[in-house]
Design an enzyme around this catalytic site. Structure first.
Site, PDB file in Angstrom:
ATOM      1  N   ASN A  25       0.975  -1.153  -0.090  1.00 14.33           N
ATOM      2  CA  ASN A  25       0.010  -0.152   0.062  1.00 14.33           C
ATOM      3  C   ASN A  25       0.987   1.124   0.006  1.00 14.33           C
ATOM      4  O   ASN A  25       1.610   1.425   1.119  1.00 14.33           O
ATOM      5  CB  ASN A  25      -0.904   0.116   1.378  1.00 14.33           C
ATOM      6  CG  ASN A  25      -1.975   1.038   1.118  1.00 14.33           C
ATOM      7  OD1 ASN A  25      -1.466   2.353   0.862  1.00 14.33           O
ATOM      8  ND2 ASN A  25      -3.217   1.023   1.996  1.00 14.33           N
ATOM      9  N   GLU A 174      -9.914 -11.057   1.548  1.00  9.93           N
ATOM     10  CA  GLU A 174      -9.915  -9.279   1.803  1.00  9.93           C
ATOM     11  C   GLU A 174     -11.318  -8.775   1.814  1.00  9.93           C
ATOM     12  O   GLU A 174     -11.324  -7.453   1.731  1.00  9.93           O
ATOM     13  CB  GLU A 174      -9.102  -8.666   0.977  1.00  9.93           C
ATOM     14  CG  GLU A 174      -7.442  -9.282   0.827  1.00  9.93           C
ATOM     15  CD  GLU A 174      -6.914  -8.839   2.375  1.00  9.93           C
ATOM     16  OE1 GLU A 174      -6.740  -7.489   2.484  1.00  9.93           O
ATOM     17  OE2 GLU A 174      -6.201  -9.527   3.131  1.00  9.93           O
ATOM     18  N   HIS A 250      -5.764  -4.076  -3.431  1.00 10.49           N
ATOM     19  CA  HIS A 250      -6.927  -4.500  -3.521  1.00 10.49           C
ATOM     20  C   HIS A 250      -7.724  -4.068  -5.019  1.00 10.49           C
ATOM     21  O   HIS A 250      -7.493  -3.179  -5.566  1.00 10.49           O
ATOM     22  CB  HIS A 250      -7.959  -3.957  -2.436  1.00 10.49           C
ATOM     23  CG  HIS A 250      -7.554  -4.471  -1.072  1.00 10.49           C
ATOM     24  ND1 HIS A 250      -7.431  -3.698   0.062  1.00 10.49           N
ATOM     25  CD2 HIS A 250      -7.371  -5.625  -0.676  1.00 10.49           C
ATOM     26  CE1 HIS A 250      -7.278  -4.314   1.237  1.00 10.49           C
ATOM     27  NE2 HIS A 250      -7.064  -5.795   0.663  1.00 10.49           N
ATOM     28  N   CYS A 370     -12.985   2.689   0.576  1.00 11.14           N
ATOM     29  CA  CYS A 370     -12.413   1.703   1.848  1.00 11.14           C
ATOM     30  C   CYS A 370     -13.114   1.691   3.097  1.00 11.14           C
ATOM     31  O   CYS A 370     -13.274   0.853   3.727  1.00 11.14           O
ATOM     32  CB  CYS A 370     -10.947   2.048   1.909  1.00 11.14           C
ATOM     33  SG  CYS A 370      -9.664   1.585   0.837  1.00 11.14           S
TER      34      CYS A 370
END
Length: 447
Positions: A25, A174, A250, A370
């Site tokens: 990330n 996830e 993601h 998110c």
């Protein structure tokens, strides 16, 4: 019967900090060790929730986890009082302490995968908490997440809850960050699109080389089985390993969908055309399906990651038109803001763009998408939801006062060793469970 999509945003926890825990990330790593503002972060999140409520959306709140997680520290051999456990961890294993202080549950797109009643074999809404095995600090979340979801969606006549998948990387899950549901209307059977990063049991298949592929095909298949989904209404697509290695940890960093719109980057997937053809076939009425591809020449992958163009929310307004909920970073980028300005003039359902400041979350690697967990509900199912978690003017005011009372203005990495932070967090969460009517969902409340 009326159906709609509700968004449940994660309430930022009192220990919100920038520890740079999330390898892969880019934003999380680049802001590591900076001081954070838990109070500002929580208020930015609440402002976004209230804004969507004011747009006419059904908006809810998802409670944070208890942090620091002293129970995990005790499992790892630290002994004594809570204060002593924290002090020992700070001295002997500071990286572990940083992990058990993470407020990453704010990103509720990772909390669970949810299938609405229109898709499932028994006509119930199904919930499976994500096991998040790829990151230690997030793997601590699923048990409490399951308790919180059950406290919000209690009625077994409408809601079915599953235990998270086995805590093993072969079934790395996830959650909804890698799941999109496409449908002609929320109340009609849709196509559930599961996106994975790698094959757990077949190493000959493509996989990233630099950063981990957190979600496996096998996890996707398991959740589809648990939720009783028909194979004719499920599509499995693999993320492009090259974009994972560029920081697309993601799928919701490179693609987002809503109803009959899939908004994605040219480089998002493997075997894109064949998989999109499968999606068209299973969706049924191809003329109603809008596949909006963003070309490299319009927005590069690096610019998409920097601005979180695809970590925006695509929502259907009460008018029936769609809007993009974007972070201000998109507005500040000439390439992205120009693209979005042109997009709303094109022949697609997306007609509006709304920009919101969620910088405290963005700096830690999470944009508007998110921060929310999507749940398609009927009016009857909504009536069965715990009403205390649904946003309204009174709850917005109460939660802002609660934040002012309990949250610190600034937290640095050194502050995580302060044993008072645990007492502050527990006091805040104990009051929050009363505000939201959750009962004793935290371990400290059960001891």
């Amino acid at each position: 019967m009326n159906f709609f999509e509700a968004n449940f945003d994660g309430l930022v926890g009192p220990t919100h900090n920038y520890a740079g825990l999330s390898v892969g990330n880019v934003a999380s790593l680049s802001n590591a060790k900076n001081s954070s503002s838990p109070r500002q972060a929580a208020k930015q999140g609440l402002s976004k929730m209230k804004a969507l409520h004011d747009l006419g959306m059904v908006q809810g709140v998802l409670a944070p986890q208890e942090r620091p997680d002293v129970y995990t520290l005790r499992r790892l051999g630290f002994t004594g009082t809570d204060a002593q456990v924290i002090a020992k961890a700070a001295k002997q294993a500071p990286a572990v302490l940083r992990a058990v202080c993470s407020a990453s549950s704010m990103w509720t797109a990772n909390a669970a995968t949810i299938s609405p009643s229109a898709d499932t074999h028994d006509g119930k809404v199904h919930f499976t908490p994500a096991n998040l095995t790829n990151k230690f600090h997030r793997s601590l979340e699923p048990v409490t997440t399951g308790r919180i979801l059950q406290a919000m969606f209690r009625d077994p006549a409408h809601f079915a809850h599953h235990t998270h998948l086995p805590d093993n990387d072969h079934f790395g899950d996830e959650g909804a960050a890698n799941h999109t549901r496409l449908c002609s209307a929320y109340g009609k059977r849709g196509v559930e699109l599961f996106v994975f990063g790698r094959y757990a049991f077949d190493s000959s298949q493509p996989a990233p080389k630099r950063f981990p592929a957190r979600h496996t095909l096998e996890a996707c298949e398991a959740v589809a089985r648990l939720h009783g989904l028909s194979g004719e209404h499920v599509v499995y697509m693999q993320q492009n390993p090259d974009v994972i290695d560029q920081g697309v940890f993601h799928n919701d960093v490179i693609a987002v969908g809503n109803q009959n719109v899939l908004f994605y980057h040219q480089q998002a997937f493997v075997d894109t055309q064949n998989k999109l053809n499968e999606l068209r076939r299973k969706f049924g009425n191809e003329t109603d399906l809008h596949l909006i591809e963003v070309k490299d020449s319009d927005v590069s992958v690096s610019e998409a990651i920097k601005t979180y163009l695809f970590n925006t929310q695509v929502i259907t307004l009460p008018s029936g038109e769609m809007a993009i909920i974007a972070p201000t970073e998109c507005q500040e980028s000439h390439a992205v803001s120009s693209y979005l300005a042109a997009l709303v003039q094109q022949h697609t359902p997306i007609r509006h763009v709304h920009y919101y400041d969620v910088k405290q979350s963005m700096r830690n690697g999470g944009g508007p998408a998110c921060l929310r967990l999507r749940v398609a509900l009927s009016e009857q199912e909504k009536q069965a939801v715990n009403p205390n978690v649904l946003m309204n003017d009174a709850l917005f005011s109460t939660l802002n006062q609660w934040v002012d009372k309990h949250y610190r203005d600034q937290i640095s990495e050194a502050d995580l060793a302060d044993p008072q932070l645990l007492d502050e967090s527990r006091s805040a969460l104990d009051e929050l469970t009363q505000i939201l009517g959750l009962g004793s969902v935290y371990q400290f409340q059960q001891d």
